[in-house]
Design a protein around this motif. Structure first.
Motif, PDB file in Angstrom:
ATOM      1  N   LYS A  66      41.338 -10.280 -30.223  1.00  0.00           N
ATOM      2  CA  LYS A  66      40.539  -9.294 -29.495  1.00  0.00           C
ATOM      3  C   LYS A  66      39.084  -9.319 -29.963  1.00  0.00           C
ATOM      4  O   LYS A  66      38.811  -9.507 -31.147  1.00  0.00           O
ATOM      5  CB  LYS A  66      41.105  -7.886 -29.705  1.00  0.00           C
ATOM      6  CG  LYS A  66      42.451  -7.682 -29.077  1.00  0.00           C
ATOM      7  CD  LYS A  66      42.946  -6.281 -29.327  1.00  0.00           C
ATOM      8  CE  LYS A  66      44.338  -6.107 -28.734  1.00  0.00           C
ATOM      9  NZ  LYS A  66      44.893  -4.797 -29.022  1.00  0.00           N
ATOM     10  N   PRO A  67      38.136  -9.101 -29.029  1.00  0.00           N
ATOM     11  CA  PRO A  67      36.724  -9.064 -29.405  1.00  0.00           C
ATOM     12  C   PRO A  67      36.373  -7.795 -30.201  1.00  0.00           C
ATOM     13  O   PRO A  67      37.133  -6.827 -30.211  1.00  0.00           O
ATOM     14  CB  PRO A  67      35.987  -9.067 -28.067  1.00  0.00           C
ATOM     15  CG  PRO A  67      37.004  -8.921 -27.006  1.00  0.00           C
ATOM     16  CD  PRO A  67      38.355  -8.997 -27.598  1.00  0.00           C
ATOM     17  N   ILE A  68      35.232  -7.847 -30.870  1.00  0.00           N
ATOM     18  CA  ILE A  68      34.684  -6.716 -31.616  1.00  0.00           C
ATOM     19  C   ILE A  68      33.366  -6.347 -30.953  1.00  0.00           C
ATOM     20  O   ILE A  68      32.526  -7.224 -30.719  1.00  0.00           O
ATOM     21  CB  ILE A  68      34.387  -7.105 -33.084  1.00  0.00           C
ATOM     22  CG1 ILE A  68      35.607  -7.709 -33.766  1.00  0.00           C
ATOM     23  CG2 ILE A  68      33.847  -5.916 -33.863  1.00  0.00           C
ATOM     24  CD1 ILE A  68      35.279  -8.412 -35.089  1.00  0.00           C
ATOM     25  N   THR A  69      33.140  -5.059 -30.664  1.00  0.00           N
ATOM     26  CA  THR A  69      31.877  -4.619 -30.086  1.00  0.00           C
ATOM     27  C   THR A  69      31.142  -3.728 -31.074  1.00  0.00           C
ATOM     28  O   THR A  69      31.728  -2.798 -31.626  1.00  0.00           O
ATOM     29  CB  THR A  69      32.107  -3.866 -28.759  1.00  0.00           C
ATOM     30  OG1 THR A  69      32.778  -4.747 -27.850  1.00  0.00           O
ATOM     31  CG2 THR A  69      30.795  -3.417 -28.141  1.00  0.00           C
ATOM     32  N   ILE A  70      29.858  -4.044 -31.294  1.00  0.00           N
ATOM     33  CA  ILE A  70      29.018  -3.280 -32.207  1.00  0.00           C
ATOM     34  C   ILE A  70      27.881  -2.655 -31.406  1.00  0.00           C
ATOM     35  O   ILE A  70      27.198  -3.339 -30.641  1.00  0.00           O
ATOM     36  CB  ILE A  70      28.438  -4.174 -33.334  1.00  0.00           C
ATOM     37  CG1 ILE A  70      29.563  -4.752 -34.196  1.00  0.00           C
ATOM     38  CG2 ILE A  70      27.492  -3.387 -34.214  1.00  0.00           C
ATOM     39  CD1 ILE A  70      29.953  -6.113 -33.845  1.00  0.00           C
ATOM     40  N   THR A  71      27.694  -1.346 -31.579  1.00  0.00           N
ATOM     41  CA  THR A  71      26.638  -0.603 -30.905  1.00  0.00           C
ATOM     42  C   THR A  71      25.955   0.293 -31.925  1.00  0.00           C
ATOM     43  O   THR A  71      26.654   0.987 -32.662  1.00  0.00           O
ATOM     44  CB  THR A  71      27.225   0.280 -29.784  1.00  0.00           C
ATOM     45  OG1 THR A  71      27.983  -0.527 -28.903  1.00  0.00           O
ATOM     46  CG2 THR A  71      26.155   0.998 -29.012  1.00  0.00           C
ATOM     47  N   PRO A  72      24.655   0.346 -32.025  1.00  0.00           N
ATOM     48  CA  PRO A  72      23.691  -0.492 -31.318  1.00  0.00           C
ATOM     49  C   PRO A  72      23.471  -1.799 -32.064  1.00  0.00           C
ATOM     50  O   PRO A  72      23.495  -1.838 -33.285  1.00  0.00           O
ATOM     51  CB  PRO A  72      22.416   0.359 -31.357  1.00  0.00           C
ATOM     52  CG  PRO A  72      22.509   1.134 -32.627  1.00  0.00           C
ATOM     53  CD  PRO A  72      23.990   1.390 -32.833  1.00  0.00           C
ATOM     54  N   ALA A  73      23.261  -2.843 -31.302  1.00  0.00           N
ATOM     55  CA  ALA A  73      22.931  -4.149 -31.867  1.00  0.00           C
ATOM     56  C   ALA A  73      22.319  -5.007 -30.766  1.00  0.00           C
ATOM     57  O   ALA A  73      22.912  -5.164 -29.707  1.00  0.00           O
ATOM     58  CB  ALA A  73      24.175  -4.827 -32.429  1.00  0.00           C
ATOM     59  N   ASN A  74      21.150  -5.525 -31.027  1.00  0.00           N
ATOM     60  CA  ASN A  74      20.481  -6.430 -30.103  1.00  0.00           C
ATOM     61  C   ASN A  74      20.645  -7.846 -30.648  1.00  0.00           C
ATOM     62  O   ASN A  74      19.751  -8.392 -31.266  1.00  0.00           O
ATOM     63  CB  ASN A  74      19.003  -6.055 -29.978  1.00  0.00           C
ATOM     64  CG  ASN A  74      18.311  -6.873 -28.919  1.00  0.00           C
ATOM     65  OD1 ASN A  74      18.944  -7.598 -28.169  1.00  0.00           O
ATOM     66  ND2 ASN A  74      16.999  -6.767 -28.858  1.00  0.00           N
ATOM     67  N   GLN A  75      21.853  -8.383 -30.468  1.00  0.00           N
ATOM     68  CA  GLN A  75      22.273  -9.659 -31.047  1.00  0.00           C
ATOM     69  C   GLN A  75      22.448  -9.460 -32.551  1.00  0.00           C
ATOM     70  O   GLN A  75      22.631  -8.333 -32.997  1.00  0.00           O
ATOM     71  CB  GLN A  75      21.265 -10.764 -30.709  1.00  0.00           C
ATOM     72  CG  GLN A  75      21.766 -12.185 -30.804  1.00  0.00           C
ATOM     73  CD  GLN A  75      23.060 -12.493 -30.103  1.00  0.00           C
ATOM     74  OE1 GLN A  75      24.112 -12.308 -30.690  1.00  0.00           O
ATOM     75  NE2 GLN A  75      23.022 -12.962 -28.870  1.00  0.00           N
ATOM     76  N   GLY A  76      22.449 -10.503 -33.330  1.00  0.00           N
ATOM     77  CA  GLY A  76      22.644 -10.386 -34.764  1.00  0.00           C
ATOM     78  C   GLY A  76      23.144 -11.691 -35.341  1.00  0.00           C
ATOM     79  O   GLY A  76      23.223 -12.696 -34.644  1.00  0.00           O
ATOM     80  N   SER A  77      23.475 -11.651 -36.619  1.00  0.00           N
ATOM     81  CA  SER A  77      23.944 -12.844 -37.317  1.00  0.00           C
ATOM     82  C   SER A  77      25.397 -12.680 -37.725  1.00  0.00           C
ATOM     83  O   SER A  77      25.787 -11.641 -38.258  1.00  0.00           O
ATOM     84  CB  SER A  77      23.099 -13.085 -38.574  1.00  0.00           C
ATOM     85  OG  SER A  77      21.759 -13.303 -38.228  1.00  0.00           O
ATOM     86  N   LEU A  78      26.176 -13.728 -37.479  1.00  0.00           N
ATOM     87  CA  LEU A  78      27.590 -13.764 -37.850  1.00  0.00           C
ATOM     88  C   LEU A  78      27.772 -14.537 -39.150  1.00  0.00           C
ATOM     89  O   LEU A  78      27.063 -15.524 -39.391  1.00  0.00           O
ATOM     90  CB  LEU A  78      28.400 -14.494 -36.772  1.00  0.00           C
ATOM     91  CG  LEU A  78      28.741 -13.752 -35.507  1.00  0.00           C
ATOM     92  CD1 LEU A  78      29.412 -14.697 -34.517  1.00  0.00           C
ATOM     93  CD2 LEU A  78      29.629 -12.581 -35.799  1.00  0.00           C
ATOM     94  N   TYR A  79      28.739 -14.113 -39.948  1.00  0.00           N
ATOM     95  CA  TYR A  79      29.040 -14.785 -41.203  1.00  0.00           C
ATOM     96  C   TYR A  79      30.549 -14.914 -41.378  1.00  0.00           C
ATOM     97  O   TYR A  79      31.271 -13.942 -41.169  1.00  0.00           O
ATOM     98  CB  TYR A  79      28.493 -13.993 -42.399  1.00  0.00           C
ATOM     99  CG  TYR A  79      26.998 -13.861 -42.385  1.00  0.00           C
ATOM    100  CD1 TYR A  79      26.205 -14.818 -42.999  1.00  0.00           C
ATOM    101  CD2 TYR A  79      26.383 -12.791 -41.747  1.00  0.00           C
ATOM    102  CE1 TYR A  79      24.820 -14.709 -42.994  1.00  0.00           C
ATOM    103  CE2 TYR A  79      25.009 -12.675 -41.729  1.00  0.00           C
ATOM    104  CZ  TYR A  79      24.231 -13.628 -42.346  1.00  0.00           C
ATOM    105  OH  TYR A  79      22.867 -13.517 -42.329  1.00  0.00           O
ATOM    106  N   ASN A  80      30.998 -16.101 -41.774  1.00  0.00           N
ATOM    107  CA  ASN A  80      32.373 -16.280 -42.220  1.00  0.00           C
ATOM    108  C   ASN A  80      32.348 -15.957 -43.712  1.00  0.00           C
ATOM    109  O   ASN A  80      31.731 -16.675 -44.492  1.00  0.00           O
ATOM    110  CB  ASN A  80      32.862 -17.701 -41.982  1.00  0.00           C
ATOM    111  CG  ASN A  80      34.277 -17.910 -42.470  1.00  0.00           C
ATOM    112  OD1 ASN A  80      34.760 -17.206 -43.362  1.00  0.00           O
ATOM    113  ND2 ASN A  80      34.952 -18.884 -41.902  1.00  0.00           N
ATOM    114  N   LEU A  81      33.010 -14.884 -44.106  1.00  0.00           N
ATOM    115  CA  LEU A  81      32.958 -14.400 -45.481  1.00  0.00           C
ATOM    116  C   LEU A  81      34.089 -14.943 -46.349  1.00  0.00           C
ATOM    117  O   LEU A  81      34.187 -14.588 -47.524  1.00  0.00           O
ATOM    118  CB  LEU A  81      32.986 -12.873 -45.485  1.00  0.00           C
ATOM    119  CG  LEU A  81      31.846 -12.206 -44.704  1.00  0.00           C
ATOM    120  CD1 LEU A  81      32.046 -10.707 -44.634  1.00  0.00           C
ATOM    121  CD2 LEU A  81      30.503 -12.553 -45.306  1.00  0.00           C
ATOM    122  N   GLY A  82      34.936 -15.789 -45.769  1.00  0.00           N
ATOM    123  CA  GLY A  82      36.094 -16.276 -46.512  1.00  0.00           C
ATOM    124  C   GLY A  82      37.158 -15.191 -46.572  1.00  0.00           C
ATOM    125  O   GLY A  82      37.035 -14.133 -45.947  1.00  0.00           O
TER     126      GLY A  82
END
Length: 170
Positions: A66-82
């Motif tokens: 399932k997707p994750i929605t973040i509000t408010p956010a005007n794009q952003g950076s994704l990280y694989n944290l392990g």
């Protein structure tokens, strides 16, 4: 002259659409099944000055996640944290962009049987912290089930960077 104007408008429109549709992708085994999938973001309803809903949704190449929605956010950076909590799944981090302020939360999500949930409360960060290359979270090598949180706090009329070892939700 008319041709020049039409060409300019067409090129500018293409540039704007390309900017709006940009995606960032990361790879990881977020569901723990041994297969890597991609996570990518898309922003919706957000103008240049952050007017609108400004929702950023993290989608996955595996449509069963399932997707994750973040509000408010005007794009952003994704990280694989392990795998921060030892459950065999890699956690995902998200640092949202916004049009004002240097204060931004850093979100850490883990996939449970019922869907995505925060691994811990959002981490308060300031752009000074990022400029000093102080990443908000990493596994604590000395304590199993703990992470080291680096956050920004307003204290004594100054921005202070704090580091704490914290137990994670499993």
């Amino acid at each position: 002259m008319k041709t020049l104007i039409i060409t300019t408008i067409t090129l500018f429109s293409s540039y704007c659409m390309a900017q709006q549709g940009r995606e960032e992708k990361i790879q990881g085994d977020f569901d723990g099944n041994g297969t890597k999938e991609y996570a990518y973001t898309k922003v919706s309803d957000c103008g240049d000055e952050c007017e609108g809903k400004c929702e950023t949704t993290i989608y996955f190449s595996d449509k069963n996640i399932k997707p994750i929605t973040i509000t408010p956010a005007n794009q952003g950076s994704l990280y694989n944290l392990g795998d921060l909590n030892g459950d065999g799944k890699e956690e995902i981090g998200f640092y949202p962009n916004w049009c004002t302020s240097c204060w931004h939360p850093f979100y850490v999500y883990t996939l449970s049987k019922t869907g995505w949930k925060p691994l811990l409360p959002s981490i308060s960060t300031h752009c000074n912290q990022w400029e000093e290359d102080q990443f908000p979270i990493k596994k604590d090598p000395k304590k199993k089930g703990y992470v080291i949180i680096t956050s920004s706090k307003w204290e004594d009329d100054d921005i202070k960077i704090k580091v704490n070892s914290v137990k994670v939700n499993e």
